[in-house]
Design a protein around this motif. Structure first.
Motif, PDB file in Angstrom:
ATOM      1  N   SER A   1     -10.264  -1.537   4.660  1.00 57.97           N
ATOM      2  CA  SER A   1     -10.610  -0.110   4.631  1.00 57.97           C
ATOM      3  C   SER A   1     -12.123   0.096   5.133  1.00 57.97           C
ATOM      4  O   SER A   1     -12.870  -0.745   4.918  1.00 57.97           O
TER       5      SER A   1
ATOM      6  N   ALA B   1      -2.637   4.987  -0.008  1.00 62.66           N
ATOM      7  CA  ALA B   1      -1.926   5.182   1.483  1.00 62.66           C
ATOM      8  C   ALA B   1      -1.124   6.374   1.404  1.00 62.66           C
ATOM      9  O   ALA B   1      -0.656   6.587   0.299  1.00 62.66           O
TER      10      ALA B   1
ATOM     11  N   CYS C   1       0.852  -1.228  -0.162  1.00 63.31           N
ATOM     12  CA  CYS C   1       0.020  -0.093   0.133  1.00 63.31           C
ATOM     13  C   CYS C   1       0.972   1.218   0.043  1.00 63.31           C
ATOM     14  O   CYS C   1       0.484   2.086  -0.869  1.00 63.31           O
ATOM     15  N   HIS C   2       1.973   1.129   0.817  1.00 69.85           N
ATOM     16  CA  HIS C   2       2.460   2.514   1.172  1.00 69.85           C
ATOM     17  C   HIS C   2       3.834   2.608  -0.034  1.00 69.85           C
ATOM     18  O   HIS C   2       4.369   3.772   0.194  1.00 69.85           O
TER      19      HIS C   2
ATOM     20  N   GLY D   1       4.322   6.223  -0.414  1.00 73.74           N
ATOM     21  CA  GLY D   1       2.810   6.322  -0.635  1.00 73.74           C
ATOM     22  C   GLY D   1       2.000   6.157  -1.838  1.00 73.74           C
ATOM     23  O   GLY D   1       2.860   6.207  -2.974  1.00 73.74           O
TER      24      GLY D   1
END
Lengths: 560, 260
Positions: free
Chosen positions: B98, B73, B61-62, B68
């Motif tokens: 989420s 994210a 995600c990051h 990001g």
């Protein structure tokens, strides 16, 4: 007086009691009155004790309240805290708040008394509403008791006043926020609002006069009014005699029950201790209004979970449910419909309708007779449905008033919840009305069915030609009486529009309105079983047993 | 206040003992989570290990460089070790699903792994560090000052004593009673989720410790009996109806039945 010699020897205690009674009687003639009171007959039913809960919790409120006044200082004067509470050390606060902390943490038993007092207040308000609901659903407000309904209604309003003034006294953040909301509601009233607010608070909110004023209202004005009205309330109950549920031998002209002494004195005395005991139990085990959590009042502070006590929650809910964009500025003056409607108009209409209900229903029934026999709620379907609809409306507002708690507890979106309640507040009461009316009429039809055909016994009988029937047992007289003794009122027809001279009659419109109201109430109805119908039903059943009597019973089985 | 409450509740000693036990367990849990001593693992080594953990658990995600992904994210460059320690240490990260906000679940990594992850993220850019034990010791704080600070800055979301409260659109401010002092401190420092950042210029480190001292006073037994969640008059009203009216009306029915 020659009887005295003939009287059997009495024990010391009895002698003392008798002597005192005699002393009083010779000077006040109270004996006859006591005898009258003691022999006054009251009907027996658990639901007749709901008002007693209110009375006894009020007694508890008075007793605990007296103790609290001994320690409470109704002053806004600032002091610096120096008590035993770590989280308040060196904090500046009003004497009102400081004395509340002192009575909670330093006075032995003080916290228990505070908690008993507060729980008793919640029970007081709750029992008044419950009692009121019983009066409403059984039609006990009908002639001649309309005035007593008004007295009771006023007591209910006074219980809110008593509760709110008490809730506001400790001068903590929660009570200050509550007062600020009431201040806002008062100010939303056009023209008068700001004058009333300045008058009440003695200047700009919060001012320095309010706590002493609230204290006077809370310990003197409101309790005195409540006490006086309770006396009037009970006097009217004595005067008009208690209502009774329908049953054999009970009419609008008698009261069937037990004498006040010894049966009800024992019951009521015992019940007082039950109420006191439950309230004391709550006070001893469940924390209530922990003002030390909220801290001293400061207008700049608000915390999550800020709500009034439950009996004011519906007003909070009405304020929360109202869309906020209805504020208009007209010629330099602000008209806050977003506060005025939920804060003043809705409660006003709701309480107004509640206060006037006995007369509203009387318009529909046109009944001028005295009614001492209660209705079973099912036998007044529209009244019952209106009551349930009103309760539903009230509960939706209470839930909306707790919307943040509900959202947090069930992990819901507070925004969606409010939208849902905005719809529910209109839809659910209507739905509740329709459903309740259907259920009430369904129960009436069930009663008809039961009266006409009797109880199912579970005994199945087979005749020798193979036919099975279940034996039904007719109702006994008492059971039947309860189910057939009501009158299903019919809608009223308005008197003709034109009088004998062919001129439109005065008051015709009013009559037409009453007729329309009457149609709303009584258009759908289930008639009670008439004697003719009952006879027919029994005749109908008889041939089965008699005309084909030769068929011998061959088998019996009991299934239940 | 805890000592005071204990004094008032001699009769409910077993109950208090259980609560004390729970507080003890919480503290024990906190103790076992204490950060490894400085220098116990060499910094470079920690960063290397942290990077591996990050690539395996967080990068989806990051992003592989923690930069990001838009709409997925946020970038973690410059969030500091405190943010990692809070998010991973309370079980909010890795994100379970989420939703309105990250929910607390079981912590997925041990203390060493969390420290390694934090070291890696801290190496990406300057950011707030994990506070030391003295900075978060409730015994050193002033609970009365903490009360004032808490009421002015925190109570509108977390409730008057940190019991939690609702925010908009399904978001919420959690209860703070089970949160360790370090995590409370870090949350103020980094402002996770909907929470604003209370940096050291806004609320000084001493202020933060006072707030922690105030919250620490709320743990354990309370004066006056069961706390009913400390969410205010709604809970009180509910119990007045359910328990108070329930029992009393039950008695009226009982008395009524016995007569007829």
């Amino acid at each position: 007086m020659s009887d005295v010699k003939a009287a059997p020897p009495v024990t010391g205690a009895k002698h003392a009691a008798g002597g005192t009674a005699n002393y009083l009687d010779e000077r006040t003639s109270i004996g006859a009155f006591t005898k009258f009171i003691a022999r006054k007959v009251f009907p027996d039913h658990w639901s007749f004790m709901l008002g007693e809960i209110a009375l006894y919790s009020f007694v508890v409120l008075l007793l605990s309240g007296v103790i609290l006044t001994a320690f409470f200082v109704p002053s806004i004067e600032p002091v610096v805290y120096d008590g035993s509470l770590a989280t308040m050390q060196g904090i500046e606060m009003s004497k009102a708040f400081e004395s509340t902390l002192r009575m909670s943490f330093e006075v032995p038993g003080g916290l228990l008394m505070r908690q008993i007092h507060h729980w008793a207040a919640l029970i007081f308000a709750a029992s008044i509403l419950t009692h009121m609901a019983r009066i409403f659903f059984t039609g006990a407000f009908r002639k001649p008791r309309e005035l007593n309904w008004l007295v009771g209604f006023t007591l209910m309003i006074l219980s809110l006043a008593a509760g709110f003034t008490g809730y506001s006294l400790p001068d903590d953040v929660l009570s200050g926020n509550g007062l600020r909301i009431i201040d806002g509601v008062i100010r939303s009233m056009p023209i008068l609002g700001s004058y009333i607010s300045y008058g009440l608070f003695g200047g700009e909110f919060p001012g320095e006069d309010l706590i002493p004023r609230l204290f006077t209202a809370h310990v003197l004005l409101v309790p005195a009014l409540i006490l006086g009205l309770i006396a009037l309330h009970l006097f009217l109950v004595f005067l008009q005699k208690h209502t009774q549920y329908p049953g054999g031998g009970r009419t609008d002209k008698n009261v069937v029950g037990f004498p006040l002494f010894p049966v009800y004195t024992a019951k009521a005395g015992g019940f007082f201790f039950v109420v006191f005991g439950v309230i004391a139990l709550l006070g001893a085990t469940l924390q209530i209004n922990p003002v030390w959590n909220y801290g001293p009042y400061d207008p700049s502070i608000i915390s999550a979970g800020t709500q009034p006590d439950w009996y004011m929650l519906f007003i909070d809910g009405a304020l929360r449910i109202m869309p906020g964009n209805l504020e208009y500025v007209i010629g330099g003056y602000t008209l806050s419909l977003n506060i005025l409607i939920p804060g003043v108009v809705v409660p006003g209409l709701f309480f107004g309708a509640l206060a006037l209900y006995p007369w509203i229903e009387a318009w529909a029934t046109g009944d001028r007779g005295e009614r001492h026999i209660l209705d079973r709620p099912r036998n007044a379907p529209v009244r019952t449905a209106l009551g349930v609809a009103a309760i539903t409306f009230y509960v939706v507002l209470v839930l909306e008033g707790s919307n943040d708690i509900v959202a947090n507890l069930f992990r819901l979106s507070i925004n969606d919840l409010t939208i849902m309640f905005r719809i529910a507040v209109f839809v659910l009461p209507v739905l509740a009305f329709i459903l309740t009316k259907r259920i009430a009429m369904g129960l009436q039809r069930k009663d008809r069915e039961l009266v006409l055909h009797g109880h199912e016994t579970g005994r199945i009988v087979r005749f020798d030609d193979g036919e099975y029937i279940e034996v039904h047992e007719p109702l006994n007289d008492q059971e039947r009486w309860v189910r057939v003794s009501y009158t299903a009122l019919k809608p009223r027809e308005p008197a003709p529009e034109l009088n004998v001279h062919g001129v439109r009659r005065k008051g015709y419109r009013w009559d037409r309105f009453k007729a329309a109201l009457s149609r709303f109430y009584f258009e759908d109805r289930v008639e009670p079983v008439t004697p003719a119908e009952l006879e027919e039903a029994q005749d109908h059943r008889a041939p089965v047993a008699e005309s084909e009597a030769p068929r011998p019973e061959v088998e019996k089985s009991t299934t239940s | 206040m805890r000592a005071l409450a204990l004094k008032r509740h001699r009769r409910t000693a077993p109950f208090v003992l259980i609560l004390v036990l729970l507080v003890g367990l919480t503290m024990a849990a906190y103790a076992t989570q204490s950060r490894p001593a400085e220098g116990a693992i060499s910094t470079a080594n920690a960063i290397g290990e942290g990077q591996k953990l990050f690539a395996a658990n967080c990068a989806s995600c990051h992003g592989i460089g923690a930069q990001g992904q838009t709409g997925v994210a946020p970038s973690l460059v410059g969030v500091g070790a405190a943010a990692v320690d809070f998010q991973v240490g309370t079980g909010r990260m890795p994100l379970q699903a989420s939703g309105p906000q990250a929910i607390v679940k079981d912590v997925q990594f041990n203390a060493t792994q969390i420290a390694q992850l934090a070291a890696y993220v801290a190496s990406l850019g300057p950011g707030p560090a994990v506070p030391d034990a003295e900075a978060v010791d409730p015994a050193l704080g002033d609970p009365a000052r903490g009360m004032e600070l808490f009421r002015a800055n925190c109570a509108m979301c977390h409730g008057s004593v940190g019991g939690g409260g609702a925010l908009t659109q399904g978001k919420y401010a959690p209860s703070l009673w089970g949160t360790t002092p370090t995590h409370i401190y870090e949350a103020m420092l980094v402002g996770p989720q909907s929470m604003p950042v209370f940096n050291d210029a806004n609320i000084t480190p001493e202020d933060k410790r006072d707030i922690i001292a105030y919250l620490d006073e709320q743990r354990g037994a309370a004066a006056g009996g069961l706390k009913l969640g400390t969410i205010g008059p709604v809970a009180e009203g509910l119990w007045a109806w359910l328990l108070g009216m329930g029992i009393i009306v039950g008695f009226t029915v009982w008395i009524g039945v016995r007569s007829s």
